[in-house]
Design a protein around this motif. Structure first.
Motif: not given
Ligand code: FAD
Length: 550
Positions: A279, A94, A535, A57
């Protein structure tokens, strides 16, 4: 060299994006490019350390998005964390691997998404999973870990299991006995990943149990496959917006990106552009590309290509307060009160966003949510017991808040921070459920045999919030001290268009011919589990849908 010719350009190499990239590139004649703003974190100890939660973080791999001041949330400005790295948020989360209640996924279909229900999603949870049987590890002895093999997959890329740090000091057994003595008693949940989440359980994690390192999306879905000649990843490359094929139809032909050296260029996609930027980013990329609410776009001189006013609406997160353990609780007693308030709540949400989402639609979703709470008895709070040294930290959240906010661009500059407004605590039920869970935790600390292991309450302490405190008194502690639960969803909702949806059941953006959103943005309702498992499952299913439609 010649301009590479990609069939699919995936924006975001995160949790979802790498699943889709992996599955599409299984087809040798399909060329896939992933654009990722961050870099590789393969050797970053803040990522790999299974006890390192929080270490990333505020570092360069945390987007650390800021909300606007939260009017109902104690005037706080919240930091919404998200991973900026290959692997996305799965590299900083996490690691908890818990799915959802069956009825919650069935509600997706009930809300109008034909074919999206537990029975169609469950095989995809399993498809992605490589379950590591705890009995194969000597340290699992005495921990109390149980599981049901029928709920788990063994041949998927994503390793799921437990770590050697799992306690075997009897705490699990003590908590179990304590919950059994509650009235009504809270049962032990043998395995919370089969669609029934209520009860006390020892959750698995996304972890490599052999190496004791974090299993993230890149380790699972990318590195073992990176030699595929038809799969490219551009790191340190930021997508700015989608580019359009000439003509009136909304057909994407590529993505404008800023390369690591600062050069702005367009990379072409001959078939589709898939947004998987998370999101808190995918809806903004739609707006920057001219897909959204004309009132928002015109403010920044962006020409409307597709009039889709609900892009960025329906933002939902949970409120996390500190007091920790591992369980799902169900409280009762407010059913009628809440049912009567739903129309007023729906009207309040609609009016707070200028009636972009209609009160009657929100009311429909709220009734579904009410049914989930009071008829299907989904768990309405999650409580984590975090023992450390001589402290029990209790971290918890209400799992299904009703408040909905939104996220929109604040500029036509893709690098500008967005207006992010989850509207935490806008509706009083959300405060009530957050306070009820706190009361429940106090009951736990007063119930034997667990009570015998606990000393005085230090946070918030009985002198700060009295034993018989009402919701308003709890608010004075909870509101200034909560944080985002980091579970933002629904900003590009999977819902029928006429109900405010942004993507259809094939996750294609309404009004476009070849743009999809595949990430947490599409999830229509909050789940009781943690988000990543769902997800991953949605992305696995999306990949199959895309293949079917090739
Ligand atoms: P992401 O995995 O965030 O992927 C988006 C990607 O797009 C990133 O790599 C980013 O860098 C990239 N990106 C963004 N904008 C651009 C751009 N303009 N150009 C190029 N690349 C870009 N879930 C669990 O199941 N268990 C847990 O214990 C848990 N703990 C969590 C703790 C924290 C601190 C957080 C923040 C979330 C946690 N979650 C947990 C939730 C879960 O991890 C997320 O909901 C999930 O990973 C989201 O996946 P995603 O594919 O939507 O986005």
């Amino acid at each position: 060299s010649a301009e590479p010719n990609y069939d699919y350009v995936i924006v975001g190499g995160g949790t979802s994006g790498l699943v889709v990239a992996n599955r599409l590139s299984e087809l040798e004649d399909i060329h896939v490019l992933v654009i990722e703003a961050g870099g590789s974190v393969y050797n970053n100890p803040n990522v790999t350390d299974t006890n390192g939660y929080g270490k990333a973080f505020g570092t360069e791999i945390d987007w650390a998005y800021k909300t606007v001041k939260q009017e109902w949330g104690g005037g706080t400005t919240q930091t919404m964390r998200a991973g900026k790295a290959l692997g996305g948020t799965s590299t900083i989360n996490g690691m908890v691997y818990s799915r959802a209640q069956k009825s919650q996924i069935d509600a997706w279909e009930e809300a109008g998404n034909k074919g999206w229900n537990w029975d169609t999603l469950f095989p995809y949870y399993k498809k992605g999973e490589q379950f590591q049987t705890p009995a194969n590890y000597s340290w699992s002895e005495g921990t109390g870990i149980t599981y049901n093999p029928a709920y788990h997959g063994s041949t998927g890329p994503l390793k799921v299991g437990w770590t050697p740090t799992q306690l075997n000091d009897g705490l699990a057994q003590t908590l179990n006995k304590t919950y059994k003595s509650f009235t009504p008693s809270i049962a032990y949940n043998q395995d919370l990943n089969g669609g029934q989440m209520l009860g006390y359980s020892l959750y698995p994690s996304t972890v490599d149990s052999d190496l004791n390192i974090r299993e993230d999306a890149a380790r699972a879905y990318y590195y073992p496959y990176q030699a595929r000649p038809n799969l490219d990843v551009w790191l340190h490359t930021t997508a700015n917006k989608i580019t359009w094929r000439n003509g009136t139809e909304a057909t994407a032909d590529g993505v404008e990106v800023t390369l690591s050296n600062g050069t702005v260029t367009v990379v072409k996609a001959s078939r589709e552009v898939i947004l998987a930027a998370g999101a808190l980013k995918s809806p903004l990329l739609l707006e920057l590309s001219g897909v959204g609410n004309p009132d928002v776009l015109s403010k920044y001189n962006i020409k409307t290509k597709v009039n889709l006013p609900t892009v960025g609406e329906n933002l939902q997160d949970q409120m996390n307060n500190e007091l920790a353990w591992e369980s799902r609780v169900n409280h009762t007693g407010t059913a009628d009160y809440l049912l009567k308030k739903l129309p007023a709540y729906a009207a309040q949400i609609a009016s707070a966003n200028g009636n972009v989402t209609r009160a009657e639609d929100i009311l429909r979703f709220f009734k579904i949510q009410w049914d989930l709470i009071f008829k299907s008895h989904i768990p309405v709070a999650e409580i984590l017991v975090e023992p450390s040294g001589n402290t029990y930290t209790m971290e918890y959240w209400g799992s299904v808040p009703f408040s909905r906010g939104n996220i929109h661009i604040s500029s036509s500059d893709p690098a500008a921070p967005a207006n992010i407004d989850p509207k935490y605590f806008m509706l009083d039920f959300d405060l009530h459920s957050q306070a009820q869970a706190a009361r429940f935790i106090r009951t736990l600390f007063n119930t034997h045999p667990f009570a015998a292991t606990a000393g005085a309450e230090t946070t918030p302490s009985l002198s700060t919030v009295a034993a018989d405190a009402d919701d308003a008194s709890w608010a004075s502690y909870l509101k200034p001290n909560f944080r985002s639960n980091f579970h933002p969803i629904t900003t590009a909702a999977l819902l029928p268009k006429e109900l405010g949806g942004v993507v259809d059941t094939s996750l294609k953006v309404y009004g476009t011919s070849n743009i999809r959103v595949v990430d947490a943005s599409v999830i229509p309702f909050q789940v009781c589990g943690h988000l990543s498992s769902t997800v991953y499952a949605v992305a696995e299913r999306a990949a199959d849908i895309i293949k079917e439609q090739m």
